[in-house]
Design an enzyme around this catalytic site. Sequence first.
Site, PDB file in Angstrom:
ATOM      1  N   LYS A   1     -49.532-104.882  40.414  1.00 39.01           N
ATOM      2  CA  LYS A   1     -48.526-105.763  40.345  1.00 39.01           C
ATOM      3  C   LYS A   1     -48.605-106.723  39.178  1.00 39.01           C
ATOM      4  CE  LYS A   1     -48.351-105.949  45.366  1.00 39.01           C
ATOM      5  NZ  LYS A   1     -47.791-104.411  45.663  1.00 39.01           N
ATOM      6  N   CYS A   2     -48.946-106.099  37.850  1.00 38.47           N
ATOM      7  CA  CYS A   2     -49.098-106.833  36.647  1.00 38.47           C
ATOM      8  C   CYS A   2     -48.041-106.415  35.450  1.00 38.47           C
ATOM      9  CB  CYS A   2     -50.346-106.552  36.244  1.00 38.47           C
ATOM     10  SG  CYS A   2     -51.008-107.117  34.666  1.00 38.47           S
ATOM     11  N   GLY A   3     -47.608-107.278  34.808  1.00 40.71           N
ATOM     12  CA  GLY A   3     -46.851-106.988  33.659  1.00 40.71           C
ATOM     13  C   GLY A   3     -47.286-105.761  32.746  1.00 40.71           C
ATOM     14  N   PHE A   4     -48.704-105.654  32.948  1.00 40.15           N
ATOM     15  CA  PHE A   4     -49.153-104.354  32.037  1.00 40.15           C
ATOM     16  C   PHE A   4     -49.402-103.187  32.858  1.00 40.15           C
ATOM     17  CE2 PHE A   4     -51.309-108.257  30.032  1.00 40.15           C
ATOM     18  CZ  PHE A   4     -50.526-107.895  28.761  1.00 40.15           C
ATOM     19  N   THR A   5     -48.866-103.122  34.131  1.00 42.11           N
ATOM     20  CA  THR A   5     -49.157-101.942  35.243  1.00 42.11           C
ATOM     21  C   THR A   5     -48.360-100.721  34.572  1.00 42.11           C
ATOM     22  OG1 THR A   5     -49.386-103.635  37.082  1.00 42.11           O
ATOM     23  CG2 THR A   5     -48.616-101.241  37.452  1.00 42.11           C
TER      24      THR A   5
END
Length: 159
Positions: A34-38
Amino acid sequence: MSFYSLSARLINGEEISMSNYKDNVLLIVNTASKCGFTKQFEELEKLYQKYKDKGFKILGFPCNQFGSQDPGTNEEIAQFCSLNYQVSFPMFEKIDVNGKNTHPIYQYLKSHASGFLGTKNIKWNFTKFLVNRQGEVVGRYAPNITPFKIEEDILQYLK
């Protein structure tokens, strides 16, 4: 201590020695669902598919230490990676990459490759470490360095 003397549990609980990856070039990544980099899972999987037959492996280590961005169980994380990104590279159980419970693999990686301005701690999800065929840490990449931007470095060690 060598990298190949270490071990970790796959996301299904099976203990795996890093010696199983001897003679491979490795990209080791602390991941989060659940990360912007996912979305980097997509590039990671494409690189894995492109070079896996040439001795390239990606090892994913879920971590919930940054903004609680991987709160799920190992089973939920495995399902998320499979359904959303068709991840086929090895994913391991959720670990800590910083602090008193840092997994031994990350203790090793951080001690052999410093981050920005010589820092040891991992700053965020999707920090990447490149390990050559001899088990030497040859690169450390910030989360904003996408997997495709590392491709030339990977190719240098696949030769």
